[in-house]
Design a protein around this motif. Sequence first.
Motif, mmCIF file in Angstrom:
data_model
loop_
_atom_site.group_PDB
_atom_site.id
_atom_site.type_symbol
_atom_site.label_atom_id
_atom_site.label_comp_id
_atom_site.label_asym_id
_atom_site.label_seq_id
_atom_site.Cartn_x
_atom_site.Cartn_y
_atom_site.Cartn_z
ATOM 1 N N GLY A 193 -7.784 18.266 -30.621
ATOM 2 C CA GLY A 193 -8.929 17.439 -30.983
ATOM 3 C C GLY A 193 -9.807 18.122 -32.018
ATOM 4 O O GLY A 193 -10.520 17.484 -32.783
ATOM 5 N N THR A 194 -9.728 19.430 -32.060
ATOM 6 C CA THR A 194 -10.636 20.224 -32.903
ATOM 7 C C THR A 194 -10.077 20.423 -34.304
ATOM 8 O O THR A 194 -10.769 20.305 -35.300
ATOM 9 C CB THR A 194 -10.843 21.609 -32.256
ATOM 10 N N LEU A 195 -8.793 20.698 -34.375
ATOM 11 C CA LEU A 195 -8.113 20.864 -35.656
ATOM 12 C C LEU A 195 -7.042 19.789 -35.749
ATOM 13 O O LEU A 195 -6.483 19.364 -34.725
ATOM 14 C CB LEU A 195 -7.468 22.248 -35.755
ATOM 15 N N ASN A 196 -6.749 19.402 -36.972
ATOM 16 C CA ASN A 196 -5.705 18.396 -37.160
ATOM 17 C C ASN A 196 -4.338 18.997 -36.861
ATOM 18 O O ASN A 196 -4.027 20.125 -37.240
ATOM 19 C CB ASN A 196 -5.735 17.888 -38.606
ATOM 20 N N LEU A 197 -3.529 18.231 -36.129
ATOM 21 C CA LEU A 197 -2.195 18.689 -35.738
ATOM 22 C C LEU A 197 -1.175 17.760 -36.395
ATOM 23 O O LEU A 197 -0.878 16.685 -35.877
ATOM 24 C CB LEU A 197 -2.058 18.630 -34.214
ATOM 25 N N PRO A 198 -0.652 18.148 -37.559
ATOM 26 C CA PRO A 198 0.220 17.245 -38.327
ATOM 27 C C PRO A 198 1.413 16.744 -37.518
ATOM 28 O O PRO A 198 1.802 15.588 -37.637
ATOM 29 C CB PRO A 198 0.681 18.100 -39.502
ATOM 30 N N TYR A 199 2.008 17.611 -36.700
ATOM 31 C CA TYR A 199 3.170 17.181 -35.924
ATOM 32 C C TYR A 199 2.822 17.306 -34.451
ATOM 33 O O TYR A 199 2.888 18.396 -33.888
ATOM 34 C CB TYR A 199 4.395 18.021 -36.257
ATOM 35 N N ASP A 200 2.423 16.209 -33.839
ATOM 36 C CA ASP A 200 1.953 16.261 -32.469
ATOM 37 C C ASP A 200 3.097 16.023 -31.492
ATOM 38 O O ASP A 200 3.299 14.923 -31.015
ATOM 39 C CB ASP A 200 0.832 15.244 -32.249
ATOM 40 N N ARG A 201 3.882 17.088 -31.289
ATOM 41 C CA ARG A 201 4.946 17.011 -30.299
ATOM 42 C C ARG A 201 5.044 18.365 -29.601
ATOM 43 O O ARG A 201 4.511 19.349 -30.082
ATOM 44 C CB ARG A 201 6.265 16.605 -30.943
ATOM 45 N N PRO A 202 5.700 18.368 -28.435
ATOM 46 C CA PRO A 202 5.788 19.636 -27.704
ATOM 47 C C PRO A 202 6.312 20.738 -28.628
ATOM 48 O O PRO A 202 7.300 20.523 -29.339
ATOM 49 C CB PRO A 202 6.787 19.347 -26.582
ATOM 50 N N CYS A 203 5.630 21.856 -28.672
ATOM 51 C CA CYS A 203 6.061 22.914 -29.572
ATOM 52 C C CYS A 203 6.779 24.011 -28.795
ATOM 53 O O CYS A 203 6.854 23.981 -27.579
ATOM 54 C CB CYS A 203 4.865 23.503 -30.315
ATOM 55 N N MET A 204 7.307 24.931 -29.510
ATOM 56 C CA MET A 204 7.957 26.090 -28.899
ATOM 57 C C MET A 204 6.938 27.224 -28.794
ATOM 58 O O MET A 204 5.925 27.071 -28.162
ATOM 59 C CB MET A 204 9.187 26.489 -29.726
ATOM 60 N N HIS A 205 7.156 28.331 -29.488
ATOM 61 C CA HIS A 205 6.336 29.537 -29.343
ATOM 62 C C HIS A 205 5.101 29.532 -30.231
ATOM 63 O O HIS A 205 4.278 30.421 -30.137
ATOM 64 C CB HIS A 205 7.192 30.752 -29.689
ATOM 65 N N GLU A 206 5.001 28.566 -31.124
ATOM 66 C CA GLU A 206 3.846 28.518 -32.021
ATOM 67 C C GLU A 206 3.550 27.073 -32.383
ATOM 68 O O GLU A 206 4.387 26.191 -32.204
ATOM 69 C CB GLU A 206 4.111 29.343 -33.290
ATOM 70 N N CYS A 207 2.318 26.874 -32.843
ATOM 71 C CA CYS A 207 1.952 25.519 -33.257
ATOM 72 C C CYS A 207 1.163 25.598 -34.559
ATOM 73 O O CYS A 207 0.460 26.565 -34.810
ATOM 74 C CB CYS A 207 1.134 24.832 -32.175
ATOM 75 N N VAL A 208 1.335 24.568 -35.392
ATOM 76 C CA VAL A 208 0.761 24.583 -36.734
ATOM 77 C C VAL A 208 -0.281 23.477 -36.892
ATOM 78 O O VAL A 208 0.038 22.302 -36.768
ATOM 79 C CB VAL A 208 1.870 24.408 -37.792
ATOM 80 N N PHE A 209 -1.531 23.890 -37.101
ATOM 81 C CA PHE A 209 -2.613 22.951 -37.394
ATOM 82 C C PHE A 209 -2.899 22.997 -38.892
ATOM 83 O O PHE A 209 -2.276 23.762 -39.623
ATOM 84 C CB PHE A 209 -3.889 23.359 -36.652
#
Lengths: 485, 485, 445, 445
Positions: free
Chosen positions: B371-387
Amino acid sequence: MIQQPGTSGLIFNEPLLWEKSRMGRCAMSLPKPDVDRNALDADLTGDAPNLPELSELDVVRHYTRLSQWNFGVDSGMYPLGSCTMKYNPKTNEVQAARQGFSGAHPLSGDEFSQGALKLMYNLEQFLAKITGFHAVTLQPAAGAHGELCGMLMIHAWHARNGRQRSKIIIPDTAHGTNPASASLCGYESVNIKSGPNGILEPETVAAAMDEDTAGIMVTNPNTLGLFETHIKEIADIVHSKGGLVYGDGANMNAIMGIVKPGEIGIDVLHLNLHKTFSTPHGGGGPGSGPVAVGKTLEPFLPVPRVVKDLNTYKFITDCPDTIGRIHTFYGHFGIMVRAYSYILSMGAQGLTDVSKLAVLNANYIKESLKGTLNLPYDRPCMHECVFNDEFQKQYHITTMDMAKRLLDYGFHPPTVYFPLVVEGAFMVEPTETESKENIDQFIHAVKSIAQEAKDNPEQLKKAPRLTKVTRLDEVLAARKPCLRG
Amino acid sequence: MIQQPGTSGLIFNEPLLWEKSRMGRCAMSLPKPDVDRNALDADLTGDAPNLPELSELDVVRHYTRLSQWNFGVDSGMYPLGSCTMKYNPKTNEVQAARQGFSGAHPLSGDEFSQGALKLMYNLEQFLAKITGFHAVTLQPAAGAHGELCGMLMIHAWHARNGRQRSKIIIPDTAHGTNPASASLCGYESVNIKSGPNGILEPETVAAAMDEDTAGIMVTNPNTLGLFETHIKEIADIVHSKGGLVYGDGANMNAIMGIVKPGEIGIDVLHLNLHKTFSTPHGGGGPGSGPVAVGKTLEPFLPVPRVVKDLNTYKFITDCPDTIGRIHTFYGHFGIMVRAYSYILSMGAQGLTDVSKLAVLNANYIKESLKGTLNLPYDRPCMHECVFNDEFQKQYHITTMDMAKRLLDYGFHPPTVYFPLVVEGAFMVEPTETESKENIDQFIHAVKSIAQEAKDNPEQLKKAPRLTKVTRLDEVLAARKPCLRG
Amino acid sequence: MRYLPHTRDDIETMLKVTGHSSLDDLFAGIPDHLKTKQGIDIPESLSEWELNTHMEALASLNIACKTYKCFIGAGSYDHYIPAIIPYLISRSEFMTAYTPYQPEVSQGTLQGIYEFQTMITELLGMDIATASHYDCGTALAEACLIALRKSSTDNKIAVSSLVHPSHRQIIQTYIRPAGFEMVEIPYTKEGLTDIAALEQMKGIAGIAVQSPNFFGNIEDLKAFKTITEAKNILFIVSFTEALAYGLLKNPGSLGADLVAGEGQSLGLAKSFGGPGLGLLAGTHKQMRSLPGRLIGKTKDANGADGFVLTLATREQHIRREKASSNICSNNGLNAMTAAMYLATAGKTGIREIALQNHDKAEYLKKSLMSSGFLPAFHTPFFNEFVMKVPENFEKKRKTLIDDHCVFAGLNLEPFYPELKQHYLFCATETISKDDIDNLAKEVRS
Amino acid sequence: MRYLPHTRDDIETMLKVTGHSSLDDLFAGIPDHLKTKQGIDIPESLSEWELNTHMEALASLNIACKTYKCFIGAGSYDHYIPAIIPYLISRSEFMTAYTPYQPEVSQGTLQGIYEFQTMITELLGMDIATASHYDCGTALAEACLIALRKSSTDNKIAVSSLVHPSHRQIIQTYIRPAGFEMVEIPYTKEGLTDIAALEQMKGIAGIAVQSPNFFGNIEDLKAFKTITEAKNILFIVSFTEALAYGLLKNPGSLGADLVAGEGQSLGLAKSFGGPGLGLLAGTHKQMRSLPGRLIGKTKDANGADGFVLTLATREQHIRREKASSNICSNNGLNAMTAAMYLATAGKTGIREIALQNHDKAEYLKKSLMSSGFLPAFHTPFFNEFVMKVPENFEKKRKTLIDDHCVFAGLNLEPFYPELKQHYLFCATETISKDDIDNLAKEVRS
Ligand SMILES: Cc1ncc(COP(=O)(O)O)c(C=O)c1O
Ligand SMILES: Cc1ncc(COP(=O)(O)O)c(C=O)c1O
């Protein structure tokens, strides 16, 4: 323009251990049980002590962050008077960590401890040669412990001579541990004043010395950083009245290769290996305070003693006159290894150079700053020099203010308000391992601070600004003691 | 309220080494000559290199102060995406320092190096089991070196099949080292796009794959922290056209014990021991980038190879199809010792837990911050996530601003502006060794910063405030390169 | 010399400023007859590399240079030390700092020791723990002095004969000159301090009991408390194996007024007996009589929490001859090490390690019995116990050391002449079942 | 497991937030057929204590566990490492940091490597040194690629047959796939690269010469410079013994365009051959073709000096397929170690150590000659040289290892089949006169 080392950077807050604790964490790798569990009767066992539960990274990060709040010799110049904060060589740590030393059990028996015994025997010899004494014990765990050891020997000597005495002479320039050590032996301190030029005068001692007085405790060079030039006459006076002379050798760093206390009338002397002989202070120990004695007191040395016969070494305990034992085993062996390594690394010439350069650094600072700070005793000093805040009184700036401001400049402050003979004392001991550039930087810092005292006293009152915490309320701490979390 | 770790404290300025130099100082203990001096002809010798002259304390203080300007995993949370900044166990350092390992000369001969050979053999086996491959080489010195090694093998395989190919397929989610490694083999990169949900679609690959294409390089999990669910179909497509599949396994930390790349169509894979297997990054290496292969490519592995016959181990070089040698000796043995120690300390269950908890931490952050940062790919991630900084654009606040502000909060920033597929990427990889409390602290910091972006954007533009230096001018550095003092 | 930064130029320039003609001239103020005529007669300086060779040669004269199996405790215990501890404690910010006289740049040491004090009070169930003492023996001697000074009438301290022999000697050394006296409480056939004998004793200002005692047996501290309460004197408890209190009821809960202990087991190397770690704790009542440093929590000028040395009014640098003790430097770095160890072990860790120590010791005892050794006592113990050994044992023991680097127990006769053929055995978590089985096999007669 | 901080509660709370029913559920997005069916077949986890035992056992299978005397160099050299270096480099702020992507919290690494670059340019007499490469072999291969890429016409690199055999193999591996070719320059009876042969070579984009060469002999670099200038191609110099340039004329002063070297001698353990330290330096002209990282000086927002990674536009993370190289992580910590070593040695130290290396090697050569060994060449060398050994030497050599842990030279036949009975010997400052005298005595025939 000289750039000062002090600046500020990112460091980290870190809570108390138990505030990080979470049930079920454990940073210890637990050995896998390979024998049956064998419970003790329940009425003997209690709950497990309520220690914090952390992961290994938690522990590592906790202490890494704490360490960054500290100031050590490796961080910067640490001219703490009377503490000889010289560089602590890393190779000494390597030597002490050798499995053969660090893994040695104290009760493995002489036969299987020849390396440790030989090292102790040699170190005793080295220290005897350096101080000009006949025998040495390495058992005392610190300087004050050495003083106690020495005073116990004086006490035992008087006892053996059939008439115990009740008093001990202690000059105002003595370290606080001296009278405290003496009173542990039941001696009452007779405090005498040093002369106008900061050194003891024979007449003063003569006036105080009598047949009820066990002797005198002299720190030489004394805590003003001055050499007691009348030490021989003073010793003669004390001896003539049947007393003995205790020498506090914590300031030996000034006179190695120049003066041997054993040759100038001192009967017993302690050394601080954690000062003169470069072992680290560890934020308050462990240190080591060997005691050197002449023939008179040798029979009273604590047991066990290390002796050599042919080429093997052993501990002996059958010494009828010994004061007994003052450490559970043999003293701080790990510290002895470091000091032994240092002495071997320096050699006779090196140790003599150490004293010459330590004295050079101190005199250089004294000469360079005596216009800036008041110098109560303006004479050639030994390894340290004592100023005070007389000049700054007019601006209501104290020694404490200047000390705290030095922190912002990136220096550890000198010793303050000690020795007590100098009001507002500002006691600087640079040691020989500081380079001329560091010392010039320090001199420049003190001069700038003296200038600030005139122009901007507020800045000093608010100091330190750059440290993680500002001045701490010591009164509150003592009024409402909170000694545990 | 959560207290943030970032604060400021006293640290020290320190000049460049040569600014401290004084002629005649030397911090090195010089061995005493015991043989005659034997001069070389003058025309062969030059002046001594003009290195700084310092005392031992100068050197110790220099690097102690420099170290305090640095941020390491031991200092605080280091969620640098794609770098797997997990805790580096201290016991691994102890193991690597053992005389038997650190003192070993690479040419002592197999017979006298059985410990080293056995360790390498076992480590190859462990890595093969973890990745599901048939054979492993430990020779590559880093991840990119592993890629080169792997691509050289693919290149050699095509050569051996009699028809070399000219292109290689590389998705936009690939790490920059992939295309660079491929072009070292003379392959031209064919860049393809990942699908709308951030993963590769078989059609895209099918469209690009042809008989002139050597294969594809896939990072799985990819640099968006997403698992390539079509990997098998993609592999089939590539294989059907006579190509091979290169797997970048630098993100293996997400899938140990869950997925074995060797079982899902990958032909060759490199690992980063300095990521997944806990060896320290050292401020930029040395790392180690082993390469695992199936039976197809095994003959092409670099030499020497370690083999076991009966109970002895030896190096062999007689491998006709080998790509040859890529390291002077056997690779970064010291790093192998650490990774081997780590694997033995964890065991199969431990490694599987590592991946599960690494993925848990990443998903927890993703959910907490989306909710705080935009999450371009909103799907379950593995070891990292990219905002990214989409939400903050309106306040003219960039990913860089938020990253620098995180420093003031006491966190190392995530990886920024990578992967390139996400504009203004803010790539968070917490790793499994960070506790929930640390992660909550981090989440709270990011939320506070997002709030500041609205209320007080200036503060972000000025960040970092607490570090020794503020933002550095990289343009100036590149425009007027000053690469030496 | 690499530790001495002064160049020739530096020295010349500095001498000009100080107004001396030479380095020797700096000492002109010292009368010649006080200066030494000959130099220092020690070996010439060694390079770092010669030193390494020399020291390794010395170290290798100690059996400890080999990995040896140590079935001896008796005040120095072989425990595992996690790799993180030597690393963390060697950070120079801890190692090369002085006593935290300037709290603003010593918060690392100060918070660390405050945490140490806290965890020690947890371990011992006491109100207050000091910032450390030299070792258990000296801490115990100081505790005895506290008790003795408190009493206006009595000048004797009753000390269990099962207090570590060295500690009893230290007490003697410390109290004798002040005119105090130590009386020993005999021990019973169960290897415990003889309460009955104690009850008869008169003129006692306090008692000191070690538990687990020197024989490894666990004393019934409660029973002693009853007596000290009746006599209204101080109850001092000591111990040499700190890990015992990961398992046993702590001395505080059993009524100790003062506790003196050895902390070597908490992450410190044996190091031929020192430096160890003196632990000293007391009840609130004893706060102002405790010797040595205390760290307290306070606030800084901005109201932030911080830590300082406190209650210095007990100490020699303020009180001089009226100080409660002369101690100045203590064993601070070792206290920090112990704190690291306790934080690493944590609540579950310390209990599990304590349990394993007891399990191994029980297994060792059983195994030795099956090899024909006789238990000297049938009393609960922690990780040490006494056995009567077979005739030929002393010879066997020697060969075990020579051939296998195994130290099979400590002969008690030198300490307790009445205990011929009695050995004190110890097993810690570092001893494996195989080590014990091998030992049992070797000594089977 | 002590590295994993998650408690059961933590996991539950976090799963609630992520909306997963279990840890396995986190992987629900991965199709089942892609998940592995069996676990990982490796030994079960060891405790820290089991690991210590296991690793010491492994280490003791290496002869290096004993202090052995190493008369072998050949790319890995035994030099003294001052105690301050392992201590300082192990500080976690250096050890556990990543590549300095965030310069504001990486100034320690950045200033340290900037100082490294500077001291390496001093050592080699070059304009620019990179922040490090993997090892000499890989650095040299990259240097060859620079030369090859520069030429539009020629696709061959001429490499001296006295470049380290491994390095020549690496060059092969690196350049072959790009369609380049390596030609070897033979060596002369003096054990030097054959300039005459080189002059005949055609289609050459550059040449690579090692000095001191693999035989330890010092090449006449100036002569090669004349040729490369005439042919207008790049002159690459390599070396495996960095300390040689404490004494020899540096490659820069002799006209090298690119220098690739091994820095292991600068404070790094031999560590079975890695990690070492690849040194790569060039003239200003080569700046933009150099692979790997460069640290540059700049200013911060307040105008204060600071350091950053710079010229990244050559690198893969910006240029991707057009990068000058694929190198990303280099050997940074070892570069920092080398910087510490160079700062410790200083100008006088490095010269004295270099001199001692040469002195010891000369003395070793004389001693072996007096024991009946024949010098293979009569050419000036630094600390390595080639000898023709007596018939029975190979057997003697083996017993020397078994009985005395002495490694007497390296057999050259595997590398140069024509050199039967030729051994490469090395002596550094760690070898004493006694070591040499003993060796000479043992091998006397
Ligand atoms: C002159 C003098 N004497 C004695 C001591 C006491 O030494 P320690 O702190 O090792 O007990 C000191 C140190 O503070 C001192 O400076
Ligand atoms: C996905 C990926 N591949 C390859 C690499 C290159 O690894 P190295 O830096 O060890 O060469 C990295 C690390 O930056 C990476 O994250």
